[in-house]
Structure formats: structure tokens, C-alpha cells
Design a protein around this motif. Sequence first.
Motif, mmCIF file in Angstrom:
data_model
loop_
_atom_site.group_PDB
_atom_site.id
_atom_site.type_symbol
_atom_site.label_atom_id
_atom_site.label_comp_id
_atom_site.label_asym_id
_atom_site.label_seq_id
_atom_site.Cartn_x
_atom_site.Cartn_y
_atom_site.Cartn_z
ATOM 1 N N UNK A 41 -1.179 1.093 -59.098
ATOM 2 C CA UNK A 41 -0.356 2.169 -58.533
ATOM 3 C C UNK A 41 -0.364 3.205 -59.580
ATOM 4 N N UNK A 42 0.121 4.252 -59.259
ATOM 5 C CA UNK A 42 0.543 5.520 -60.169
ATOM 6 C C UNK A 42 1.417 5.234 -61.244
ATOM 7 N N UNK A 43 2.312 4.263 -61.279
ATOM 8 C CA UNK A 43 3.326 3.923 -62.180
ATOM 9 C C UNK A 43 2.765 2.694 -62.805
ATOM 10 N N UNK A 44 2.025 1.930 -62.434
ATOM 11 C CA UNK A 44 1.594 0.558 -63.128
ATOM 12 C C UNK A 44 0.169 0.441 -62.670
ATOM 13 N N UNK A 45 -0.772 0.517 -63.675
ATOM 14 C CA UNK A 45 -2.387 0.590 -63.407
ATOM 15 C C UNK A 45 -2.826 0.003 -64.657
ATOM 16 N N UNK A 46 -4.180 -0.169 -64.539
ATOM 17 C CA UNK A 46 -5.166 -0.535 -65.518
ATOM 18 C C UNK A 46 -6.368 0.278 -65.303
ATOM 19 N N UNK A 47 -7.087 0.861 -65.994
ATOM 20 C CA UNK A 47 -8.207 1.601 -66.030
ATOM 21 C C UNK A 47 -9.342 1.254 -67.219
ATOM 22 N N UNK A 48 -10.633 0.908 -66.735
ATOM 23 C CA UNK A 48 -11.542 0.670 -67.924
ATOM 24 C C UNK A 48 -12.846 1.494 -67.372
ATOM 25 N N UNK A 69 -17.441 -6.907 -65.323
ATOM 26 C CA UNK A 69 -16.342 -6.479 -64.894
ATOM 27 C C UNK A 69 -15.059 -7.257 -64.730
ATOM 28 N N UNK A 70 -15.176 -8.283 -64.110
ATOM 29 C CA UNK A 70 -14.249 -9.039 -64.047
ATOM 30 C C UNK A 70 -13.442 -9.489 -65.563
ATOM 31 N N UNK A 71 -14.373 -9.878 -66.408
ATOM 32 C CA UNK A 71 -14.163 -10.084 -67.476
ATOM 33 C C UNK A 71 -13.549 -9.159 -68.552
ATOM 34 N N UNK A 72 -14.001 -7.931 -68.284
ATOM 35 C CA UNK A 72 -13.309 -6.700 -68.898
ATOM 36 C C UNK A 72 -12.074 -6.271 -68.664
ATOM 37 N N UNK A 73 -11.614 -6.538 -67.200
ATOM 38 C CA UNK A 73 -10.408 -6.475 -66.645
ATOM 39 C C UNK A 73 -9.471 -7.761 -66.984
ATOM 40 N N UNK A 74 -10.040 -8.629 -67.419
ATOM 41 C CA UNK A 74 -9.436 -10.093 -67.452
ATOM 42 C C UNK A 74 -9.036 -10.452 -66.049
ATOM 43 N N UNK A 75 -9.495 -10.119 -65.064
ATOM 44 C CA UNK A 75 -9.090 -10.384 -63.746
ATOM 45 C C UNK A 75 -9.616 -11.788 -63.336
ATOM 46 N N UNK A 76 -8.536 -12.337 -62.525
ATOM 47 C CA UNK A 76 -8.852 -13.735 -62.051
ATOM 48 C C UNK A 76 -8.941 -13.257 -60.338
ATOM 49 N N UNK A 77 -10.290 -13.527 -59.562
ATOM 50 C CA UNK A 77 -10.146 -13.388 -58.075
ATOM 51 C C UNK A 77 -9.945 -14.661 -57.639
ATOM 52 N N UNK A 78 -9.255 -14.500 -56.171
ATOM 53 C CA UNK A 78 -9.227 -15.667 -55.639
ATOM 54 C C UNK A 78 -9.727 -15.261 -54.019
ATOM 55 N N UNK A 79 -10.982 -16.027 -53.710
ATOM 56 C CA UNK A 79 -11.736 -15.447 -52.814
ATOM 57 C C UNK A 79 -11.188 -15.822 -51.478
ATOM 58 N N UNK A 80 -10.608 -16.809 -51.338
ATOM 59 C CA UNK A 80 -10.059 -17.233 -50.147
ATOM 60 C C UNK A 80 -8.696 -16.552 -49.668
ATOM 61 N N UNK A 82 -8.335 -13.585 -50.559
ATOM 62 C CA UNK A 82 -8.736 -12.100 -50.948
ATOM 63 C C UNK A 82 -7.431 -11.225 -51.721
ATOM 64 N N UNK A 83 -7.340 -11.867 -52.773
ATOM 65 C CA UNK A 83 -6.746 -11.411 -53.784
ATOM 66 C C UNK A 83 -7.305 -11.631 -55.312
ATOM 67 N N UNK A 92 1.778 -8.146 -64.394
ATOM 68 C CA UNK A 92 0.522 -8.533 -63.626
ATOM 69 C C UNK A 92 0.507 -7.379 -62.494
ATOM 70 N N UNK A 93 -0.732 -7.103 -62.274
ATOM 71 C CA UNK A 93 -1.192 -6.363 -61.283
ATOM 72 C C UNK A 93 -2.082 -7.307 -60.121
ATOM 73 N N UNK A 94 -1.536 -7.109 -58.902
ATOM 74 C CA UNK A 94 -2.231 -7.847 -57.802
ATOM 75 C C UNK A 94 -3.013 -6.981 -56.936
ATOM 76 N N UNK A 95 -4.074 -7.203 -56.639
ATOM 77 C CA UNK A 95 -4.911 -6.507 -55.464
ATOM 78 C C UNK A 95 -5.039 -7.355 -54.334
ATOM 79 N N UNK A 96 -4.769 -6.832 -53.234
ATOM 80 C CA UNK A 96 -5.010 -7.555 -51.982
ATOM 81 C C UNK A 96 -5.994 -6.947 -51.283
ATOM 82 N N UNK A 97 -6.865 -7.835 -50.723
ATOM 83 C CA UNK A 97 -8.030 -7.411 -49.864
ATOM 84 C C UNK A 97 -7.627 -7.267 -48.142
#
Length: 178
Positions: A41-48, A69-80, A82-83, A92-97
Motif C-alpha cells: 500500500x502507499x504507506x507500506x510497500x516494497x519496490x524492486x 523475481x520471487x527471490x529478489x522480493x524474498x517472496x513466499x507464494x502459496x498457490x492454494x 492465492x497469497x 510483512x506484506x501480504x498480497x491476496x489473489x
Amino acid sequence: MTKLGLEAKDLEPTRTIFHGIVPGLSSSSIGRIRLDVLFGTSDHFRREPLWFEVVDLSSMYHALLGRTALAKFMAVPHYVYLKMKLPGSKGLITITGDYRKSLECTRDGAKLAESLVIAEERHQLDRIVALASEMPAVPVPADKASFKPSKKTKKVKLNPEDPSRCKYVLVGTHLDNK
């Protein structure tokens, strides 16, 4: 590219070829570009900054993020679920699909893949038919049209341990027992 205000002149040349996007077919990249990607979000984000290969392919997906890309962001996807979770400056930043959008993309992607595979198979069949029509027909003599076993054959039981099954095969007597 158009929605991002990009033109072909903005792309760097590349020789990347993608395999497996559509079963049995490959797709060549028309170029690559480095773009800033932002999560949060505008107050809590990560840009690469990330490199994107641009492909002229009809798809519901606008961008695919790979392992780099996931490694650069150090992101952990959970496909089941959609997070995707990644570290940010404030935690922590959580992205929801979106499940509906995900199903729609999957369905449209399957239709696209099927249509491209069918088109490629039709193209191959047309080539085979064209080649076959150019070749002269070779007559097959009547005496050579069917299989004829050797005169010296013996009947061998397929499964000697099971007397209820009486299946046999004819083999040449000149073959050894192995």
C-alpha cells in the motif's frame, strides 16, 4: 505495452524462447524491459526493478513472475490460498489473489492453448497431405500385402503357470530359448 505507455523502441533485444507456455509450441520474446514493480500500500510497500521478457501472445495474464523475481522480493507464494508474503520496511506484506479472476485466467488460458495446439496440428496435417499428394503411389503386390509366418514355427504357451488361460503365440523354431 500500450497500457503502460511503452513502445517497441523501449525494448532491449533478446533471444529468449519460452517453452511450455502452450503444450508442444514455443514462443519467442520480442524484447525485454526493466520496470519497477511495487507490492503493498502507499504507506507500506516494497519496490524492486525487474526485467520482463515481452511476448506477443494473447493471454489473460499481464505479467508472470518467475523464481528470480520471487527471490529478489524474498517472496513466499502459496498457490492454494492465492497469497504471497514478502518482507517490507514496516513488517510483512501480504498480497491476496482473486479466486474468480484466477479461474477465469485458467479457463481462458486452456482455451487459448487448445486453439493453438489444434491450429498447429491442422498445419502439420496440411503439410503431410500436401507431401503425400506430391508422391507417386507405389503399388503393393497382392502376395506381399499380408503377413505370412515362417514355415518352421512352434506354438508356445504364454503363461505356463496358469492352466486356465490357454493363450499361445507362434514363434520361429530357429529362435533360441532366451
